[in-house]
Design a protein around this motif. Sequence first.
Motif, short mmCIF file in Angstrom:
data_model
loop_
_atom_site.label_atom_id
_atom_site.label_comp_id
_atom_site.label_asym_id
_atom_site.label_seq_id
_atom_site.Cartn_x
_atom_site.Cartn_y
_atom_site.Cartn_z
N ASP A 227 0.93 3.60 -3.10
CA ASP A 227 -0.07 4.60 -2.70
C ASP A 227 -1.48 4.13 -3.06
O ASP A 227 -2.23 4.82 -3.75
N GLU B 134 0.84 -1.21 0.00
CA GLU B 134 0.00 0.00 0.00
C GLU B 134 0.87 1.26 0.00
O GLU B 134 0.61 2.21 -0.73
N GLU B 135 1.91 1.23 0.81
CA GLU B 135 2.81 2.38 0.91
C GLU B 135 3.59 2.59 -0.38
O GLU B 135 3.70 3.70 -0.89
#
Length: 86
Positions: A51, A47-48
């Motif tokens: 994004d 997810e990081e």
Amino acid sequence: MTQTSDRIRAIIAEQAMLDADQVTDNATPAELGIDSLGLVESIFALEEEFDITIPFNANEPDKSDFDISNMGSIIAGVEKLVAAKE
């Protein structure tokens, strides 16, 4: 393989402490030695990195809209989320 899938494999491999080429499409998280906590950490890392928000509920993985049965389905799911974002 796409650049996105290479990055996903690298992230999963790092979490599993493996080489990226060991992260095959047919491998399940368990086969790679990724336990439920490792899977959650992998999801957060993905997810990081991209994004995105992965629709995965660690408390109820069977009810998630995100297929975590094997690496191929995880990669396809992340690629779909990345494509939808662009």
